[in-house]
Design an enzyme around this catalytic site. Structure first.
Site, PDB file in Angstrom:
ATOM      1  N   ASP A 186       0.859  -1.184   0.000  1.00  0.00           N
ATOM      2  CA  ASP A 186       0.000   0.000   0.000  1.00  0.00           C
ATOM      3  C   ASP A 186       0.896   1.234   0.000  1.00  0.00           C
ATOM      4  O   ASP A 186       1.537   1.541   1.012  1.00  0.00           O
ATOM      5  CB  ASP A 186      -0.913   0.022   1.232  1.00  0.00           C
ATOM      6  CG  ASP A 186      -2.010  -1.044   1.149  1.00  0.00           C
ATOM      7  OD1 ASP A 186      -1.807  -2.058   0.450  1.00  0.00           O
ATOM      8  OD2 ASP A 186      -3.066  -0.846   1.781  1.00  0.00           O
ATOM      9  N   LYS A 223      -6.881   3.233  -3.554  1.00  0.00           N
ATOM     10  CA  LYS A 223      -7.338   3.226  -2.159  1.00  0.00           C
ATOM     11  C   LYS A 223      -7.552   4.667  -1.714  1.00  0.00           C
ATOM     12  O   LYS A 223      -6.779   5.554  -2.087  1.00  0.00           O
ATOM     13  CB  LYS A 223      -6.259   2.530  -1.323  1.00  0.00           C
ATOM     14  CG  LYS A 223      -6.461   2.548   0.171  1.00  0.00           C
ATOM     15  CD  LYS A 223      -5.391   1.687   0.865  1.00  0.00           C
ATOM     16  CE  LYS A 223      -5.358   1.940   2.367  1.00  0.00           C
ATOM     17  NZ  LYS A 223      -4.290   1.201   3.053  1.00  0.00           N
ATOM     18  N   LYS A 248     -10.268   0.063  -2.803  1.00  0.00           N
ATOM     19  CA  LYS A 248     -10.206  -0.143  -1.355  1.00  0.00           C
ATOM     20  C   LYS A 248     -10.499   1.152  -0.617  1.00  0.00           C
ATOM     21  O   LYS A 248      -9.631   2.013  -0.501  1.00  0.00           O
ATOM     22  CB  LYS A 248      -8.824  -0.671  -0.960  1.00  0.00           C
ATOM     23  CG  LYS A 248      -8.651  -0.828   0.558  1.00  0.00           C
ATOM     24  CD  LYS A 248      -7.299  -1.430   0.925  1.00  0.00           C
ATOM     25  CE  LYS A 248      -7.055  -1.379   2.430  1.00  0.00           C
ATOM     26  NZ  LYS A 248      -5.720  -1.841   2.806  1.00  0.00           N
TER      27      LYS A 248
END
Lengths: 295, 308
Positions: free
Chosen positions: A132, A195, A231
């Protein structure tokens, strides 16, 4: 390419979100949706005070969220700081649960590209299945999109086989136009997932921001035929809210995205609220957090 | 021509002003719920008509649903930490403030109780006793701990002592017969001990309870400490007693068909049960007691090593 991002009708987005929120999901559909949400969780602990013990405890919860509910699935992944990757890997041995690690000077991204690439490679070498990363919001807001794209491209390269999730930190991007533009250029640069947030900035994930990102994913799919995952992370604490997200995904992207390969929730307390709702559906009685493990 | 019009207009204005001054439409109060310091309507959108003995409609009263109870419970749970930590002295002051506010609005309460069927003197007496009851428990707030705590003799070298802690969230089912005095007699001992409550008011006499929530809202009582619902026992009792995040039940009544499931539900997570009998004389001495505070407390005993 990314300069061609369409402008966003904020009022329209909010109205659509509101309309989708009126959906009522009950009984069997609710039970299925709750389990689906659980299987999409990136169970997260990103505190500076995290310890090995806490990470191991979280991993045990990830494998078996509830002691006596056999029908509740494991979560999709555990999300930790890079120094805990090896521990999480060890604790999750023999399961399908992925280990996701935040990298690239999370959560600010304020470091040199060289350092970020090194950190990414180290995290992958430690065994992380998913990385991430955060984008450089300062550069983005200053209009230096090329820098942002190049950074993502190089981190993607450094990831090798690991999946790359690109955190836009929408709470710092001010407008939905910016969210759309950042989504477009992250996908162009090679993100596997986009995300919303680090969880360290308020506001974190919101429904309107997520809708804009889902629409960007849809348009990208129409343009290139490539499916990018989504996400939302941070601030999703209740099962009810999680179900509203699922409705939005279903209505925007269709059933192809309703699985853990294409959609994830980044959350920590959400797991217990989902369990609470499942227990409520099973017993017919409203539940207390007292009867669920803390981590 | 224009003169004619002006005359006509003047006449019309005079007429309408005269009518207005004579027949002003009264502003009716909407009787709503009290949850988390706010006055929401029931989420269910259902109401029942409250009528006086002549059959005239007094108010449309909210018929609360299980979701209203769930929301109230959430508010009550959120309020527990802060309220339990408030100093006993502060809790006493707030109860005293409630009495002050009630005293100032006593005329309104007397009127409402009268409309529900009491005589004027009965209503006045009920309001006065309600005020006195608040004062009674306000006085106990910084004293019950001394009375009920203890230093215990033990054989080992420990300093052993027991003290009280609030139980938590209390589901409170107020008596049917007395709308105000019974309600206050039950709320006061619960909250003075640091608990938070979700109250189901009397079905047939709800006006005093709803107006009492306006007293609560102006008494520095933190939002969520007292939440008041109106509706039927048949619909709400099972949810109020089975909720796993409720720690105690305070129940007024003697209905066997209510008591049995209540006790069974209480056993689900071992809730405390505080019972108030139906035939209770709410104006009597026995309806106020520090033991009513004790019934909704947990005793914590500490073993502290000494002389080692």
């Amino acid at each position: 390419m990314f300069l061609a991002s369409p402008s966003i009708d904020q009022t329209g987005v909010e109205e659509r979100v509101q309309r989708l929120n009126t959906r009522s999901i009950k009984k069997n559909s609710k039970m299925d949706a709750l389990k689906l949400a659980m299987s999409m969780l990136d169970l997260t602990t990103l505190d500076a005070k995290d310890t090995e013990g806490k990470v191991r405890q979280l991993c045990r919860k990830a494998i078996r969220p509830h002691d006596s509910f056999d029908d509740v699935p494991s979560v999709a992944a555990v999300c930790v700081y890079p120094n805990f990757i090896a521990i999480a890997k060890d604790a999750l041995k023999g399961t399908d649960i992925k280990v996701a690690a935040v990298a690239t000077a999370f959560p600010t991204g304020m470091s040199s590209l060289e350092f970020k690439l090194k950190e990414t490679r180290w995290a992958v070498a430690q065994g992380a299945d998913e990385i991430d990363m955060v984008i450089s919001r300062g550069k983005f807001l200053a209009g230096d999109y090329k820098y942002v794209v190049r950074e993502i491209e190089q981190v993607k390269e450094a990831c090798g086989p690991a999946h790359l999730k690109v955190i836009l930190e929408t709470g710092e991007l001010s407008t939905l136009d910016n969210v759309r533009r950042a989504s477009d250029l992250a996908m162009d640069a090679g993100a596997d997932f986009i995300k919303t947030s680090t969880g360290k900035i308020q506001p974190a994930a919101t429904l309107p921001v997520t809708l804009v990102m889902l629409e960007a994913i849809r348009d990208f799919y129409y343009r290139t035929g490539k499916k990018i995952g989504m996400k939302p992370a941070g601030g999703i604490a209740t099962a009810k809210l999680a179900l509203q997200y699922l409705v939005m995904v279903r209505e925007t992207l269709g059933e192809d995205w309703l699985n853990a390969d294409m959609f994830r929730f980044g959350a920590s307390t959400l797991a217990n609220d989902i369990l609470r709702q499942i227990a409520k559906e099973k017993s017919g009685v409203y539940q207390s957090y007292d009867y669920f493990t803390k981590d | 021509m224009s003169d004619k019009i002006k005359k006509f207009e003047d006449k019309a204005r005079e007429k309408s002003e005269a009518e207005l001054s004579q027949k002003r439409l009264g502003v009716m109060k909407t009787y709503k719920l009290y949850v988390d310091g706010k006055f929401p309507r029931t989420e269910s959108g259902r109401y029942y008509e409250l009528k006086n003995s002549e059959g005239a409609i007094l108010a449309n009263v909210c018929l609360s649903s299980r979701k209203d109870f769930r929301d109230a419970q959430t508010a009550a749970r959120a309020a527990t930490t802060k309220w339990a930590k408030a100093s006993p002295y502060n809790r006493g002051q707030i109860l005293y403030r409630m009495a002050e506010m009630l005293e100032g609005r006593s005329a309104q309460f007397v009127e409402e109780l009268t409309s529900e069927g009491l005589t004027a003197s009965e209503a006045r007496s009920e309001v006065e006793q309600s005020i006195d009851r608040l004062i009674y428990y306000a006085g106990w707030s910084d004293k019950y701990q001394q009375v009920f705590s203890a230093v215990n003799p033990v054989a080992s070298s420990h300093f052993n002592f027991s003290m009280l802690e609030p139980t938590g969230v209390v589901s409170l089912i107020a008596p049917e017969e007395t709308g105000l005095l019974g309600l206050i007699s039950m709320i006061a001992p619960a909250i003075v001990g640091g608990n938070t409550v979700v109250v189901l008011a009397s079905y047939s006499k709800p006006l005093g309870a709803i107006t009492f929530s306006e007293v609560l809202a102006t008494s520095d009582l933190p939002a969520g400490v007292v939440n008041i619902l109106t509706g039927t026992r048949a619909e709400l009792i099972s949810h109020m007693t089975s909720h796993m995040d409720v720690n105690a039940i305070s129940y007024a009544g003697s209905e066997e068909k209510e008591l049995k499931p209540l006790q069974e539900n209480a056993a689900l997570n071992v809730k405390r049960v505080s019972l108030w009998k139906n035939e209770m004389d709410w104006s009597s001495e026995e309806s106020q007691s520090p033991y009513r505070i004790l019934e909704l407390q947990e005793t914590k005993t500490t073993w502290h090593p000494v002389g080692i």
